[in-house]
Motif scaffolding. Structure first.
Motif, PDB file in Angstrom:
ATOM      1  N   ILE A 184     -41.327   1.050  23.726  1.00  0.00           N
ATOM      2  CA  ILE A 184     -41.486   1.187  22.272  1.00  0.00           C
ATOM      3  C   ILE A 184     -41.004  -0.093  21.594  1.00  0.00           C
ATOM      4  O   ILE A 184     -39.898  -0.579  21.864  1.00  0.00           O
ATOM      5  N   THR A 185     -41.835  -0.629  20.710  1.00  0.00           N
ATOM      6  CA  THR A 185     -41.456  -1.809  19.933  1.00  0.00           C
ATOM      7  C   THR A 185     -41.829  -1.578  18.481  1.00  0.00           C
ATOM      8  O   THR A 185     -42.978  -1.192  18.196  1.00  0.00           O
ATOM      9  N   GLY A 186     -40.872  -1.809  17.579  1.00  0.00           N
ATOM     10  CA  GLY A 186     -41.157  -1.670  16.153  1.00  0.00           C
ATOM     11  C   GLY A 186     -41.704  -0.305  15.780  1.00  0.00           C
ATOM     12  O   GLY A 186     -42.543  -0.202  14.880  1.00  0.00           O
ATOM     13  N   GLY A 187     -41.258   0.724  16.464  1.00  0.00           N
ATOM     14  CA  GLY A 187     -41.665   2.086  16.101  1.00  0.00           C
ATOM     15  C   GLY A 187     -42.973   2.538  16.714  1.00  0.00           C
ATOM     16  O   GLY A 187     -43.409   3.676  16.500  1.00  0.00           O
ATOM     17  N   THR A 188     -43.598   1.639  17.496  1.00  0.00           N
ATOM     18  CA  THR A 188     -44.927   1.945  18.051  1.00  0.00           C
ATOM     19  C   THR A 188     -44.848   1.941  19.572  1.00  0.00           C
ATOM     20  O   THR A 188     -44.049   1.203  20.152  1.00  0.00           O
ATOM     21  N   ILE A 189     -45.684   2.738  20.202  1.00  0.00           N
ATOM     22  CA  ILE A 189     -45.765   2.717  21.667  1.00  0.00           C
ATOM     23  C   ILE A 189     -46.520   1.449  22.068  1.00  0.00           C
ATOM     24  O   ILE A 189     -47.657   1.240  21.642  1.00  0.00           O
ATOM     25  N   THR A 190     -45.843   0.598  22.844  1.00  0.00           N
ATOM     26  CA  THR A 190     -46.479  -0.680  23.206  1.00  0.00           C
ATOM     27  C   THR A 190     -46.736  -0.798  24.706  1.00  0.00           C
ATOM     28  O   THR A 190     -47.403  -1.739  25.145  1.00  0.00           O
ATOM     29  N   ALA A 191     -46.201   0.130  25.496  1.00  0.00           N
ATOM     30  CA  ALA A 191     -46.490   0.069  26.941  1.00  0.00           C
ATOM     31  C   ALA A 191     -46.342   1.444  27.560  1.00  0.00           C
ATOM     32  O   ALA A 191     -45.475   2.233  27.172  1.00  0.00           O
ATOM     33  N   LEU A 192     -47.199   1.715  28.533  1.00  0.00           N
ATOM     34  CA  LEU A 192     -47.079   2.901  29.377  1.00  0.00           C
ATOM     35  C   LEU A 192     -47.162   2.381  30.798  1.00  0.00           C
ATOM     36  O   LEU A 192     -48.171   1.743  31.161  1.00  0.00           O
ATOM     37  N   GLY A 193     -46.134   2.562  31.597  1.00  0.00           N
ATOM     38  CA  GLY A 193     -46.176   2.022  32.954  1.00  0.00           C
ATOM     39  C   GLY A 193     -44.843   2.192  33.647  1.00  0.00           C
ATOM     40  O   GLY A 193     -43.961   2.907  33.153  1.00  0.00           O
ATOM     41  N   MET A 249     -34.732  -8.955  25.033  1.00  0.00           N
ATOM     42  CA  MET A 249     -35.167  -7.606  25.426  1.00  0.00           C
ATOM     43  C   MET A 249     -36.687  -7.475  25.300  1.00  0.00           C
ATOM     44  O   MET A 249     -37.261  -7.932  24.319  1.00  0.00           O
ATOM     45  N   THR A 250     -37.286  -6.799  26.273  1.00  0.00           N
ATOM     46  CA  THR A 250     -38.733  -6.621  26.205  1.00  0.00           C
ATOM     47  C   THR A 250     -39.122  -5.585  25.162  1.00  0.00           C
ATOM     48  O   THR A 250     -40.108  -5.741  24.454  1.00  0.00           O
ATOM     49  N   PHE A 251     -38.331  -4.512  25.092  1.00  0.00           N
ATOM     50  CA  PHE A 251     -38.657  -3.407  24.169  1.00  0.00           C
ATOM     51  C   PHE A 251     -37.421  -2.999  23.370  1.00  0.00           C
ATOM     52  O   PHE A 251     -36.287  -3.247  23.779  1.00  0.00           O
ATOM     53  N   ASP A 252     -37.649  -2.335  22.250  1.00  0.00           N
ATOM     54  CA  ASP A 252     -36.526  -1.728  21.522  1.00  0.00           C
ATOM     55  C   ASP A 252     -35.980  -0.543  22.318  1.00  0.00           C
ATOM     56  O   ASP A 252     -34.778  -0.347  22.449  1.00  0.00           O
ATOM     57  N   THR A 253     -36.906   0.266  22.816  1.00  0.00           N
ATOM     58  CA  THR A 253     -36.512   1.484  23.539  1.00  0.00           C
ATOM     59  C   THR A 253     -37.458   1.693  24.712  1.00  0.00           C
ATOM     60  O   THR A 253     -38.658   1.416  24.600  1.00  0.00           O
ATOM     61  N   ILE A 254     -36.893   2.184  25.803  1.00  0.00           N
ATOM     62  CA  ILE A 254     -37.742   2.680  26.904  1.00  0.00           C
ATOM     63  C   ILE A 254     -37.344   4.124  27.182  1.00  0.00           C
ATOM     64  O   ILE A 254     -36.157   4.448  27.289  1.00  0.00           O
ATOM     65  N   ILE A 255     -38.350   4.984  27.251  1.00  0.00           N
ATOM     66  CA  ILE A 255     -38.117   6.367  27.695  1.00  0.00           C
ATOM     67  C   ILE A 255     -38.491   6.392  29.166  1.00  0.00           C
ATOM     68  O   ILE A 255     -39.647   6.124  29.533  1.00  0.00           O
ATOM     69  N   ARG A 256     -37.513   6.686  29.989  1.00  0.00           N
ATOM     70  CA  ARG A 256     -37.685   6.451  31.435  1.00  0.00           C
ATOM     71  C   ARG A 256     -37.701   7.764  32.233  1.00  0.00           C
ATOM     72  O   ARG A 256     -36.885   8.653  31.969  1.00  0.00           O
ATOM     73  N   LEU A 262     -40.835  -1.407  33.463  1.00  0.00           N
ATOM     74  CA  LEU A 262     -41.153  -2.054  32.182  1.00  0.00           C
ATOM     75  C   LEU A 262     -40.141  -3.122  31.790  1.00  0.00           C
ATOM     76  O   LEU A 262     -40.353  -3.844  30.825  1.00  0.00           O
ATOM     77  N   GLY A 263     -39.044  -3.197  32.490  1.00  0.00           N
ATOM     78  CA  GLY A 263     -38.042  -4.225  32.159  1.00  0.00           C
ATOM     79  C   GLY A 263     -36.942  -3.668  31.283  1.00  0.00           C
ATOM     80  O   GLY A 263     -36.560  -2.511  31.415  1.00  0.00           O
ATOM     81  N   ASP A 264     -36.466  -4.521  30.354  1.00  0.00           N
ATOM     82  CA  ASP A 264     -35.265  -4.197  29.580  1.00  0.00           C
ATOM     83  C   ASP A 264     -35.574  -3.647  28.202  1.00  0.00           C
ATOM     84  O   ASP A 264     -36.626  -3.917  27.646  1.00  0.00           O
ATOM     85  N   ALA A 265     -34.582  -2.942  27.652  1.00  0.00           N
ATOM     86  CA  ALA A 265     -34.710  -2.467  26.271  1.00  0.00           C
ATOM     87  C   ALA A 265     -33.314  -2.312  25.702  1.00  0.00           C
ATOM     88  O   ALA A 265     -32.332  -2.152  26.439  1.00  0.00           O
ATOM     89  N   SER A 266     -33.208  -2.356  24.368  1.00  0.00           N
ATOM     90  CA  SER A 266     -31.903  -2.164  23.733  1.00  0.00           C
ATOM     91  C   SER A 266     -31.390  -0.751  23.971  1.00  0.00           C
ATOM     92  O   SER A 266     -30.200  -0.515  24.058  1.00  0.00           O
ATOM     93  N   GLU A 267     -32.314   0.204  24.039  1.00  0.00           N
ATOM     94  CA  GLU A 267     -31.903   1.597  24.248  1.00  0.00           C
ATOM     95  C   GLU A 267     -32.768   2.207  25.354  1.00  0.00           C
ATOM     96  O   GLU A 267     -33.995   2.083  25.323  1.00  0.00           O
TER      97      GLU A 267
END
Ligand code: URP
Ligand code: ZN
Ligand code: ZN
Length: 487
Positions: A25-34, A1-8, A37-42
């Motif tokens: 979002i990765t490890g509780g931090t915002i890691t991408a805006l775009g 997975m690329t991220f833990d969570t994506i807000i889409r 973004l690909g896959d995420a667990s949630e």
């Protein structure tokens, strides 16, 4: 997975911009805006929704001792839970010193109450009621070093009010250490004078609380606090400003280049003194200090926000139960407004009230809403850019708002433990339906998904807002002192 969570799919607003993209979002931090973004667990679907920084409420009272026989309704668990339901991801309550107490001990006691029990992140301001040499010379500098970088001082309340000399001493320590002083500006002697006269005349009903604290009482104290801060060359925050005359004192100081900040609260935009005028003791529900004023004052407080004289919009959540011998209707409280505990609940309702009355009614922009309720709190109290914005590297503290959802406040549905809401029967449009704290879902579609302890305590660094102007303080002004060295 690329991220833990994506807000889409949402529309993001910060204090500066509004734009559409997804958040990784990765490890509780915002890691991408775009986009893409690909896959995420949630995946959190935000289509049709507004995606805003989680609210930060920097003026909240929880688990404070409140005088003999009086109990505050919310502890850290219930207060932070209500905060989360209202779209907040961080609150700043007070660790309150009482006369004779060591501040260090007080801080330990508040940690014992808070640690492991909070739903949202917390950090403490210190209330200084006993400005002894030990507190000023040893405890405060060490506590600032440890991350308690803001102090509240009171110019009123029995056992809490500081003299001008004590205020100057606290301000001076703040200047030396880089802490920010928050001031409750009401003239204690003037209130006592008026309260005594009102009681002698038999005017003891809750509505006389307002009569005992008229606007000049607040305006004078605001002016005095600003003057003292100017003498010491230290920035201060005037909290819970209720009217235009006090607001104009702040504006004048700002126009003179001083770092004087202002905060207002929902009660001064929406309530009036008439709310304290209920049958029997009903008005006790609305007793808070400064008191709600009139419609003119409401308009002036709105102007204070619109014109950015105020930078903060906080709840001053200070919850007491109403029909309770340890609350508003304690036995002495029934005899006079003097004994009705001051304060109203509002940590859950703060954001929806400003969104509905401010953004929806076209009084303030969505970006200013974010600034007044999140970004400016983080900037003022040394938490930015970790908190208070949506940016790469910031904590993923996010509130997803349904701008179309209507909610009518009812005593039974509000989540704090006061048992009543001063906003009962009012309908707001716009609601934070999903809230994430450091990437974890706290509230989803109005259901709690987290456990107490999900919120952490954050130590804070002294922020830019508290930096002095660097002007020569008057006693060391070379123009007046024939070349004496600057401090
Ligand atoms: O009435 C109020 N505001 N109570 C809370 C304590 C304070 O002064 O902020
Ligand atoms: Zn106060
Ligand atoms: Zn307060």
């Amino acid at each position: 997975m690329t991220f833990d969570t994506i807000i889409r799919g949402g529309t993001i607003a910060t204090a500066a911009d509004t734009f559409s993209c997804d958040i990784g979002i990765t490890g509780g931090t915002i890691t991408a805006l775009g986009t893409n973004l690909g896959d995420a667990s949630e995946i959190v679907d935000a289509s049709g929704k507004l995606v805003l920084p989680g609210g930060i409420d920097s003026h909240v009272h929880l688990s404070q001792p409140s005088g003999p026989g009086i109990t505050m309704a919310d502890d850290f668990e219930s207060g932070t839970r209500a905060a989360a339901f209202g779209g907040n991801t961080m609150v700043l309550p007070f660790a309150m010193q009482q006369k004779g107490e060591s501040l260090r001990e007080v801080v330990k006691q508040y940690h014992a109450k808070a640690d492991g029990n909070c739903y949202v992140d917390v950090s403490f301001h210190l209330i200084i009621a006993d400005a002894t040499d030990r507190v000023l010379g040893q405890e405060l500098p060490a506590l600032v070093e440890d991350g308690y970088t803001s102090f509240k001082v009171f110019m009123t309340y029995e056992g809490m009010a500081l003299s001008d000399m004590e205020m100057l001493n606290v301000m001076s320590v703040a200047r030396e250490t880089g802490a920010l002083v928050m001031v409750h500006a009401e003239n204690y002697d003037a209130i006592r004078f008026l309260t005594d006269r009102l009681e002698r005349a038999g005017h003891t009903a809750p509505r006389f609380h307002g009569t005992s604290r008229p606007i000049p009482v607040e305006r004078e104290a605001t002016h005095r606090a600003i003057s003292l801060a100017e003498l010491v060359d230290v920035p201060i925050m005037i909290v819970h400003v209720s009217n235009g005359e006090a607001m104009e004192e702040i504006r004048r100081a700002q126009q003179r280049g001083l770092k004087i900040y202002g905060e207002t609260c929902p009660q001064y935009l929406v309530l009036t003194e008439k709310d304290m005028d209920g049958l029997n003791m009903e008005g006790a529900r609305y007793v808070c200090s400064p008191p709600p004023r009139d419609e003119k004052s409401q308009k002036e407080c709105w102007a204070g926000l619109e014109q950015h004289v105020f930078s903060l919009f906080s709840s001053d959540h200070c919850p007491f139960r109403y029909d309770d011998p340890q609350g508003k209707l304690n036995p002495k409280g029934r005899t006079s407004f003097r004994w009705v505990p001051n304060g109203i609940p509002g940590v859950e309702t703060r954001l929806p009230i400003l969104f509905s009355e401010g953004v929806k009614k076209g009084r303030i922009s969505l970006n200013d809403f974010v600034a007044f309720t999140a970004t400016n709190h983080a900037k003022t109290y040394g938490l930015y850019p970790r908190k208070g914005t949506i940016a790469i590297g910031s904590d993923a503290d996010i509130a997803i708002w349904d701008p179309k959802k209507s909610v009518t406040f009812q005593d039974k549905t509000v989540k704090d433990r006061a048992g009543f809401t001063p906003w009962k029967g009012r309908t707001v449009k716009g609601w934070p339906t999903t809230v994430l704290l450091r990437g974890e879902v706290l509230v989803e579609n109005d259901k709690l998904r987290a456990k107490p302890g999900s919120g952490q305590f954050l130590a804070r660094k002294a922020g830019k807002a508290a930096e002095p102007l660097g002007r020569a303080t008057l006693e060391f002004d070379p123009k007046r002192n024939f070349g004496a060295k600057l401090r």
